[in-house]
Write a protein that holds these residues in place. Structure first.
Motif, PDB file in Angstrom:
ATOM      1  N   VAL A  78       0.831  -1.202   0.000  1.00 16.66           N
ATOM      2  CA  VAL A  78       0.000   0.000   0.000  1.00 16.66           C
ATOM      3  C   VAL A  78       0.866   1.252   0.000  1.00 16.66           C
ATOM      4  CG1 VAL A  78      -1.739   1.298   1.294  1.00 16.66           C
ATOM      5  CG2 VAL A  78      -1.877  -1.201   1.157  1.00 16.66           C
ATOM      6  N   ARG A  79       0.462   2.233  -0.807  1.00 19.50           N
ATOM      7  CA  ARG A  79       1.213   3.483  -0.915  1.00 19.50           C
ATOM      8  C   ARG A  79       0.381   4.648  -0.408  1.00 19.50           C
ATOM      9  NH1 ARG A  79       2.448   0.483  -5.676  1.00 19.50           N
ATOM     10  NH2 ARG A  79       4.525  -0.393  -5.472  1.00 19.50           N
ATOM     11  N   GLY A  80       0.997   5.831  -0.384  1.00 16.21           N
ATOM     12  CA  GLY A  80       0.396   6.985   0.263  1.00 16.21           C
ATOM     13  C   GLY A  80      -0.924   7.442  -0.291  1.00 16.21           C
ATOM     14  N   ASN A  81      -1.206   7.125  -1.552  1.00 16.61           N
ATOM     15  CA  ASN A  81      -2.468   7.566  -2.147  1.00 16.61           C
ATOM     16  C   ASN A  81      -3.671   6.745  -1.689  1.00 16.61           C
ATOM     17  OD1 ASN A  81      -1.401   5.365  -3.491  1.00 16.61           O
ATOM     18  ND2 ASN A  81      -2.137   5.973  -5.503  1.00 16.61           N
ATOM     19  N   ARG A  82      -3.444   5.752  -0.849  1.00 17.90           N
ATOM     20  CA  ARG A  82      -4.543   4.912  -0.366  1.00 17.90           C
ATOM     21  C   ARG A  82      -4.808   5.097   1.125  1.00 17.90           C
ATOM     22  NH1 ARG A  82      -5.760   4.395  -4.946  1.00 17.90           N
ATOM     23  NH2 ARG A  82      -7.428   5.548  -3.916  1.00 17.90           N
ATOM     24  N   PHE A  83      -3.859   5.609   1.883  1.00 11.65           N
ATOM     25  CA  PHE A  83      -4.041   5.744   3.324  1.00 11.65           C
ATOM     26  C   PHE A  83      -5.066   6.828   3.653  1.00 11.65           C
ATOM     27  CE2 PHE A  83       0.392   3.988   3.406  1.00 11.65           C
ATOM     28  CZ  PHE A  83       0.086   2.820   4.102  1.00 11.65           C
ATOM     29  N   ILE A  84      -5.827   6.605   4.728  1.00 11.60           N
ATOM     30  CA  ILE A  84      -6.791   7.591   5.207  1.00 11.60           C
ATOM     31  C   ILE A  84      -6.394   8.034   6.612  1.00 11.60           C
ATOM     32  CG2 ILE A  84      -8.667   6.684   3.787  1.00 11.60           C
ATOM     33  CD1 ILE A  84      -9.759   5.275   6.277  1.00 11.60           C
ATOM     34  N   ASP A  85      -6.983   9.139   7.052  1.00 11.13           N
ATOM     35  CA  ASP A  85      -6.643   9.710   8.354  1.00 11.13           C
ATOM     36  C   ASP A  85      -7.422   9.002   9.459  1.00 11.13           C
ATOM     37  OD1 ASP A  85      -5.705  11.286  10.374  1.00 11.13           O
ATOM     38  OD2 ASP A  85      -6.945  13.039   9.879  1.00 11.13           O
ATOM     39  N   LYS A  86      -6.885   7.879   9.907  1.00  8.23           N
ATOM     40  CA  LYS A  86      -7.514   7.090  10.959  1.00  8.23           C
ATOM     41  C   LYS A  86      -6.425   6.361  11.734  1.00  8.23           C
ATOM     42  CE  LYS A  86     -10.816   3.291  11.728  1.00  8.23           C
ATOM     43  NZ  LYS A  86     -11.715   2.294  11.071  1.00  8.23           N
ATOM     44  N   ALA A  87      -6.441   6.508  13.026  1.00 12.45           N
ATOM     45  CA  ALA A  87      -5.412   5.893  13.864  1.00 12.45           C
ATOM     46  C   ALA A  87      -5.563   4.374  13.894  1.00 12.45           C
ATOM     47  CB  ALA A  87      -5.492   6.450  15.286  1.00 12.45           C
ATOM     48  N   ILE A  88      -4.452   3.704  14.120  1.00 13.93           N
ATOM     49  CA  ILE A  88      -4.465   2.255  14.298  1.00 13.93           C
ATOM     50  C   ILE A  88      -4.675   1.952  15.777  1.00 13.93           C
ATOM     51  CG2 ILE A  88      -3.084   0.138  14.166  1.00 13.93           C
ATOM     52  CD1 ILE A  88      -1.661   1.321  11.771  1.00 13.93           C
ATOM     53  N   ALA A  89      -5.648   1.132  16.081  1.00 10.16           N
ATOM     54  CA  ALA A  89      -5.928   0.762  17.472  1.00 10.16           C
ATOM     55  C   ALA A  89      -4.740   0.004  18.052  1.00 10.16           C
ATOM     56  CB  ALA A  89      -7.186  -0.093  17.549  1.00 10.16           C
ATOM     57  N   LYS A  90      -4.465   0.242  19.336  1.00  6.82           N
ATOM     58  CA  LYS A  90      -3.340  -0.431  19.987  1.00  6.82           C
ATOM     59  C   LYS A  90      -3.473  -1.942  19.898  1.00  6.82           C
ATOM     60  CE  LYS A  90      -0.752  -0.786  24.316  1.00  6.82           C
ATOM     61  NZ  LYS A  90      -0.706  -2.272  24.286  1.00  6.82           N
ATOM     62  N   GLY A 117      13.672  -3.501   6.724  1.00  6.76           N
ATOM     63  CA  GLY A 117      12.449  -2.991   6.118  1.00  6.76           C
ATOM     64  C   GLY A 117      11.985  -1.715   6.782  1.00  6.76           C
ATOM     65  N   TYR A 118      11.527  -0.767   5.957  1.00  5.18           N
ATOM     66  CA  TYR A 118      10.897   0.437   6.491  1.00  5.18           C
ATOM     67  C   TYR A 118       9.442   0.389   6.057  1.00  5.18           C
ATOM     68  CZ  TYR A 118      10.347   5.130   8.272  1.00  5.18           C
ATOM     69  OH  TYR A 118       9.938   6.209   9.028  1.00  5.18           O
ATOM     70  N   LEU A 119       8.544   0.236   7.023  1.00  7.16           N
ATOM     71  CA  LEU A 119       7.148  -0.066   6.754  1.00  7.16           C
ATOM     72  C   LEU A 119       6.232   1.099   7.096  1.00  7.16           C
ATOM     73  CD1 LEU A 119       7.096  -3.612   8.426  1.00  7.16           C
ATOM     74  CD2 LEU A 119       7.886  -3.003   6.128  1.00  7.16           C
ATOM     75  N   CYS A 120       5.205   1.304   6.277  1.00  8.86           N
ATOM     76  CA  CYS A 120       4.177   2.309   6.521  1.00  8.86           C
ATOM     77  C   CYS A 120       2.855   1.573   6.757  1.00  8.86           C
ATOM     78  CB  CYS A 120       4.035   3.245   5.329  1.00  8.86           C
ATOM     79  SG  CYS A 120       5.573   4.065   4.851  1.00  8.86           S
ATOM     80  N   LEU A 121       2.197   1.873   7.864  1.00 15.50           N
ATOM     81  CA  LEU A 121       0.958   1.185   8.204  1.00 15.50           C
ATOM     82  C   LEU A 121      -0.172   2.187   8.432  1.00 15.50           C
ATOM     83  CD1 LEU A 121       3.383  -0.688   9.554  1.00 15.50           C
ATOM     84  CD2 LEU A 121       1.423  -1.952  10.401  1.00 15.50           C
ATOM     85  N   GLY A 122      -1.362   1.822   7.951  1.00 13.64           N
ATOM     86  CA  GLY A 122      -2.521   2.666   8.180  1.00 13.64           C
ATOM     87  C   GLY A 122      -3.767   2.082   7.543  1.00 13.64           C
ATOM     88  N   HIS A 123      -4.899   2.592   7.954  1.00 16.35           N
ATOM     89  CA  HIS A 123      -6.159   2.209   7.312  1.00 16.35           C
ATOM     90  C   HIS A 123      -6.214   2.825   5.919  1.00 16.35           C
ATOM     91  CE1 HIS A 123      -8.050   0.246  10.770  1.00 16.35           C
ATOM     92  NE2 HIS A 123      -7.452   1.161  11.513  1.00 16.35           N
ATOM     93  N   VAL A 124      -6.961   2.188   5.033  1.00 14.69           N
ATOM     94  CA  VAL A 124      -6.979   2.611   3.630  1.00 14.69           C
ATOM     95  C   VAL A 124      -8.412   2.816   3.140  1.00 14.69           C
ATOM     96  CG1 VAL A 124      -4.833   1.376   3.143  1.00 14.69           C
ATOM     97  CG2 VAL A 124      -7.014   0.224   2.776  1.00 14.69           C
ATOM     98  N   ASP A 125      -8.532   3.553   2.032  1.00 16.61           N
ATOM     99  CA  ASP A 125      -9.854   3.728   1.430  1.00 16.61           C
ATOM    100  C   ASP A 125     -10.277   2.494   0.645  1.00 16.61           C
ATOM    101  OD1 ASP A 125      -8.047   4.019  -0.636  1.00 16.61           O
ATOM    102  OD2 ASP A 125      -8.792   5.967  -1.312  1.00 16.61           O
ATOM    103  N   GLU A 126      -9.290   1.764   0.119  1.00 12.02           N
ATOM    104  CA  GLU A 126      -9.581   0.513  -0.588  1.00 12.02           C
ATOM    105  C   GLU A 126      -8.295  -0.282  -0.780  1.00 12.02           C
ATOM    106  OE1 GLU A 126     -10.545   0.511  -4.763  1.00 12.02           O
ATOM    107  OE2 GLU A 126      -9.561   2.450  -5.077  1.00 12.02           O
TER     108      GLU A 126
END
Length: 213
Positions: free
Chosen positions: A22-34, A176-185
């Motif tokens: 997943v790349r930056g154009n798919r991430f949405i502004d939503k925190a990841i739950a602990k 690895g350098y990983l980016c994690l987040g909720h996505v729109d799709e």
């Protein structure tokens, strides 16, 4: 010993096939739950490792100032990379969004920590320790997908620069350098396959019986 049903096996196959970079154009502004982050890290630390060495360390990064420093490293390396592709791929490369360092909810830098002592199974193949860390990342990727959380692996960074930014010990190796987040799709197929950057290989072309001819 656990016994898995055909339904369990099918679900695992579905998760494997649905995993996406997943790349930056798919991430949405939503925190990841602990609880979800804990599950992703739990999947990582329960990966197989050579000699049960468990040679991984995970640096969780939410601070935007730190992430922007890493993104600057990406920009520098990305400019160098652009010159390596020719023809139609030159234009295609410039159109790709290849990272989501600041758009994602958080970043995780995954390091290999070498052992100070001989490791069972690593005496002939030193790189097996690094491979173990890659197994941890794959576990995290699959768990993230099962939790409907996107994960992108950013490899276009200078590992020494990232080590300096994160004040990592000299003996650590960035894997690895990983980016994690909720996505729109999640894309139905891998993005680079959809864009025809590369074609999926046929399994019969990569499976060799007994030995190379």
């Amino acid at each position: 010993m656990n016994k898995f049903t055909p339904e369990n096996i099918e679900t695992l196959e579905q998760i494997i096939l649905a995993r996406r970079d997943v790349r930056g154009n798919r991430f949405i502004d939503k925190a990841i739950a602990k609880a979800d982050l804990d599950k992703i890290l739990f999947a990582g630390v329960n990966a197989p490792s050579v000699g049960f060495s468990q040679p991984w360390e995970f640096v969780i990064i939410k601070d935007l100032e730190i992430r922007n420093k890493v993104k600057n490293s990406f920009f520098k390396e990305n400019e160098k990379a652009k010159t390596l592709f020719k023809g139609k791929k030159t234009d295609a490369y410039t159109q790709l969004k290849l990272e989501g360092i600041v758009e994602s909810a958080l970043n995780i830098a995954v390091f290999y920590k070498p052992s100070q002592h001989p490791v069972l199974g690593q005496t002939a193949m030193k790189e097996a320790g690094v491979y173990s860390v890659v197994c941890a990342i794959q576990n995290m990727w699959l768990m993230a997908r099962a939790l409907e959380i996107g994960l992108g692996w950013v490899s276009i960074v200078n590992p020494d620069t990232v080590k300096t930014i994160l004040n990592a010990p000299n003996d650590r190796q960035l894997i690895g350098y990983l980016c994690l987040g909720h996505v729109d799709e999640f894309y139905k197929n891998p993005e680079l396959e959809q864009l025809q950057w590369e074609k999926r290989k046929n399994i019969n072309d990569v499976v060799i019986k007994e030995m190379y001819s």
